[in-house]
Design a protein around this motif. Structure first.
Motif, short mmCIF file in Angstrom:
data_model
loop_
_atom_site.label_atom_id
_atom_site.label_comp_id
_atom_site.label_asym_id
_atom_site.label_seq_id
_atom_site.Cartn_x
_atom_site.Cartn_y
_atom_site.Cartn_z
N ALA A 1 0.83 -1.21 0.00
CA ALA A 1 0.00 0.00 0.00
C ALA A 1 0.87 1.25 0.00
N ILE A 2 1.96 1.23 0.72
CA ILE A 2 2.89 2.37 0.70
C ILE A 2 3.50 2.52 -0.68
N ALA A 3 3.87 1.39 -1.31
CA ALA A 3 4.43 1.46 -2.67
C ALA A 3 3.40 2.00 -3.65
N ILE A 4 2.14 1.61 -3.49
CA ILE A 4 1.08 2.13 -4.38
C ILE A 4 0.90 3.63 -4.16
N TYR A 5 0.90 4.05 -2.92
CA TYR A 5 0.76 5.48 -2.62
C TYR A 5 1.89 6.28 -3.25
#
Length: 100
Positions: free
Chosen positions: A87-91
């Motif tokens: 999720a951090i990578a997607i953000y």
């Protein structure tokens, strides 16, 4: 060939944790991997088109993984940490190259 009984657990909560982690957690991780790849690799349309098939391959592999662990709740923890990292990578990927 039946499974060796020393590897089978009789605790119903452990069985529930492993099955739910494999089905629900595995699908969440597989989906997030494909979304992150679409945001970070150069051609997102190709990745999204091929994800129709590859998501089921990754999900199938992630369904098997919880049964390799003794504790099913540990697998849930691993899948939740992976989901958080993805999720951090997607953000961060949406900040760099937002899809329309």
């Amino acid at each position: 060939m039946p499974a060796n009984s020393k590897y089978l657990t009789t605790n119903p909560w452990q069985q529930f944790a492993k099955i739910s982690a494999g089905i629900v957690g595995g699908y969440i991780v597989a989906s997030l991997v494909h979304i992150a790849l679409a945001l970070w690799l150069p051609d997102p349309k190709v990745i999204l088109a091929t994800s129709i098939y590859t998501i089921f391959i990754v999900w199938g592999a992630l369904i098997v993984v919880p049964f390799l662990f003794k504790n099913g709740w540990l697998v849930w923890l691993v899948y939740l940490v992976l989901s958080l990292l993805l999720a951090i990578a997607i953000y961060l990927g949406k900040l760099n190259s937002p899809l329309v």
